[in-house]
Design an enzyme around this catalytic site. Structure first.
Site, mmCIF file in Angstrom:
data_model
loop_
_atom_site.group_PDB
_atom_site.id
_atom_site.type_symbol
_atom_site.label_atom_id
_atom_site.label_comp_id
_atom_site.label_asym_id
_atom_site.label_seq_id
_atom_site.Cartn_x
_atom_site.Cartn_y
_atom_site.Cartn_z
ATOM 1 N N GLY A 10 20.242 49.992 37.054
ATOM 2 C CA GLY A 10 20.426 49.195 35.836
ATOM 3 C C GLY A 10 20.773 50.069 34.644
ATOM 4 O O GLY A 10 20.424 49.760 33.501
ATOM 5 N N GLY A 13 22.333 49.031 31.054
ATOM 6 C CA GLY A 13 21.659 48.084 30.166
ATOM 7 C C GLY A 13 21.151 48.708 28.877
ATOM 8 O O GLY A 13 21.451 49.860 28.555
ATOM 9 N N GLN A 14 20.333 47.918 28.151
ATOM 10 C CA GLN A 14 19.855 48.360 26.834
ATOM 11 C C GLN A 14 19.067 49.669 26.950
ATOM 12 O O GLN A 14 19.281 50.599 26.164
ATOM 13 C CB GLN A 14 18.970 47.271 26.197
ATOM 14 N N ASP A 36 24.565 51.033 38.449
ATOM 15 C CA ASP A 36 24.437 49.660 37.950
ATOM 16 C C ASP A 36 25.340 48.787 38.807
ATOM 17 O O ASP A 36 26.270 49.273 39.447
ATOM 18 C CB ASP A 36 24.876 49.581 36.474
ATOM 19 N N ILE A 37 25.069 47.493 38.788
ATOM 20 C CA ILE A 37 25.947 46.547 39.492
ATOM 21 C C ILE A 37 27.281 46.453 38.759
ATOM 22 O O ILE A 37 28.315 46.170 39.360
ATOM 23 C CB ILE A 37 25.260 45.175 39.637
ATOM 24 N N ARG A 38 27.252 46.719 37.433
ATOM 25 C CA ARG A 38 28.494 46.775 36.642
ATOM 26 C C ARG A 38 28.877 48.234 36.516
ATOM 27 O O ARG A 38 28.073 49.059 36.075
ATOM 28 C CB ARG A 38 28.277 46.217 35.229
ATOM 29 N N ASP A 50 24.211 47.636 43.757
ATOM 30 C CA ASP A 50 23.509 46.360 43.634
ATOM 31 C C ASP A 50 22.153 46.532 44.321
ATOM 32 O O ASP A 50 22.096 46.711 45.542
ATOM 33 C CB ASP A 50 24.350 45.267 44.323
ATOM 34 N N TYR A 140 10.676 35.301 34.837
ATOM 35 C CA TYR A 140 10.663 36.730 34.485
ATOM 36 C C TYR A 140 9.226 37.276 34.521
ATOM 37 O O TYR A 140 8.953 38.295 35.163
ATOM 38 C CB TYR A 140 11.258 36.903 33.088
ATOM 39 N N LYS A 144 7.586 40.063 36.951
ATOM 40 C CA LYS A 144 7.092 41.322 36.386
ATOM 41 C C LYS A 144 5.634 41.555 36.791
ATOM 42 O O LYS A 144 5.233 42.683 37.075
ATOM 43 C CB LYS A 144 7.234 41.293 34.863
#
Ligand SMILES: NC(=O)c1ccc[n+]([C@@H]2O[C@H](COP(=O)([O-])OP(=O)(O)OC[C@H]3O[C@@H](n4cnc5c(N)ncnc54)[C@H](O)[C@@H]3O)[C@@H](O)[C@H]2O)c1
Length: 317
Positions: A10, A13-14, A36-38, A50, A140, A144
């Protein structure tokens, strides 16, 4: 052995987009494998991964001889309510794949950030300890909480060195937040710097715990490097820097932009915010791995605005 080959999932991400350069500075660029998946085109080290694909996770961990994982791939709270099935798949099956691959490949450390999303409406509201009522009402939060239990299970049953902390809302300016309930804080500052007003999706008095990204990165590293013998907890440390309402943030921003206006139009995210505590007790993190945040609300706002403007600023009011 840890930190020789660090896989970040990931990573686009942020948190990941800032954790990757941070870890690269600390341990060396060639030791960090962002995934990342992107796919990111900006960083040639990037691996497309992924985490819901078990074979792909195994392949990357084996090929790069990964000894440490910072597992950030996730679907966040507001996005998770829009697509609960995806949140379950990424946050649970993805984590399971990472834990299984870590066990198989004798990975020395798996860092799994948790969230204040593990709390629910029955949780006390102020100075909430680690052990309390946790009955999350979002997919979520449920994923978690299960992730915390899974990490503890893999540690006690198989000896896997899983560690995690419950991040509060994170404020940062480099990468837009990925669909969380505290995203308003980042959006509000960005809009003010653009000279625009802001329509907030939470009520003005919704108090939530928050943290500035440099403190979040520092916390992840401190917990990752903590002496195992000091840890009484593993995957569920509360951490927090300050608690703030949208109105208090608006007031702080107005010190720099006196004509900045915020209107309040609560949407579905208000119910999520209402289910979370206003403040946390982070004393276990202080005792067990010397957690020490540096940025107050005032320092965070000033640094955010300063960086967004690309220059140092002075207050106008
Ligand atoms: N940002 C916050 O305020 C906050 C607060 C509490 C906890 N956390 C936790 O920190 C971690 C990272 O959060 P973030 O804010 O960087 O999230 P983010 O949404 O900004 O980034 C998550 C990344 O995961 C990637 N991803 C999604 N599905 C994937 C998949 N199947 N395989 C691989 N990658 C996939 C996305 O492309 C994205 O780049 C998460 O575990 C989150 O729960 C974040």
């Amino acid at each position: 052995m840890t930190f020789e080959k660090i896989l970040v999932t990931g990573a686009g991400g942020q948190i990941g987009s800032e954790l990757v350069p941070f870890l690269s500075d600390v341990f060396g660029k060639d030791r960090v494998i962002p995934s990342d998946i992107r796919l990111s085109t900006a960083d040639s080290r990037f691996v497309k991964l992924d985490v819901t694909d078990r074979a792909a996770v195994d392949l990357v961990v084996e090929k790069h001889k990964v000894d440490t994982v910072f597992h950030l791939a996730a679907i966040l709270s507001a996005s998770g309510e829009k697509n609960p099935e995806l949140a379950y798949r990424v946050n649970i099956s993805g984590l399971y794949n990472v834990f299984e691959s870590a066990l198989k490949n004798k990975v020395g450390l798996v860092m799994t950030p948790s969230s204040i999303g593990v709390f629910g409406p029955d949780t006390p509201k102020e100075n909430v300890p680690i052990e309390t009522i946790t009955r999350p009402v979002t997919m979520y939060g449920i994923t978690k909480l299960m992730a915390e239990y899974l990490g503890n299970y893999y540690h006690s049953r198989f000896g896997l060195n899983a560690r995690g902390l419950r991040f509060p809302g994170l404020i940062s300016y480099k990468t837009p937040p990925g669909g969380g309930t505290t995203d308003y804080s980042v959006e509000m500052i960005i809009e003010a710097v653009k000279g625009k007003n802001y329509a907030c999706f939470l009520k003005e008095d919704s108090k939530l715990p928050m943290m500035y990204m440099p403190d979040a990165l520092d916390s992840l590293l401190k917990l990752a490097e903590a002496e195992d013998s000091r840890l009484k907890h593993r995957t569920d440390f509360n951490i927090t820097s300050f608690s703030v309402t949208p109105k208090q943030l608006e007031t702080e921003i107005k010190r720099y932009y006196p004509s900045f206006e915020v209107t309040y139009h609560p949407d579905f995210r208000q119910a999520i915010a209402d289910s979370w505590p206003g403040s946390l007790d982070a004393s276990a993190a202080v005792q067990e791995w010397d957690f020490h945040p540096n940025f107050s609300l005032q320092a965070t706002t000033m640094d955010m605005i300063s960086n967004l403007r690309g220059k140092q600023i002075s207050q106008t009011a």
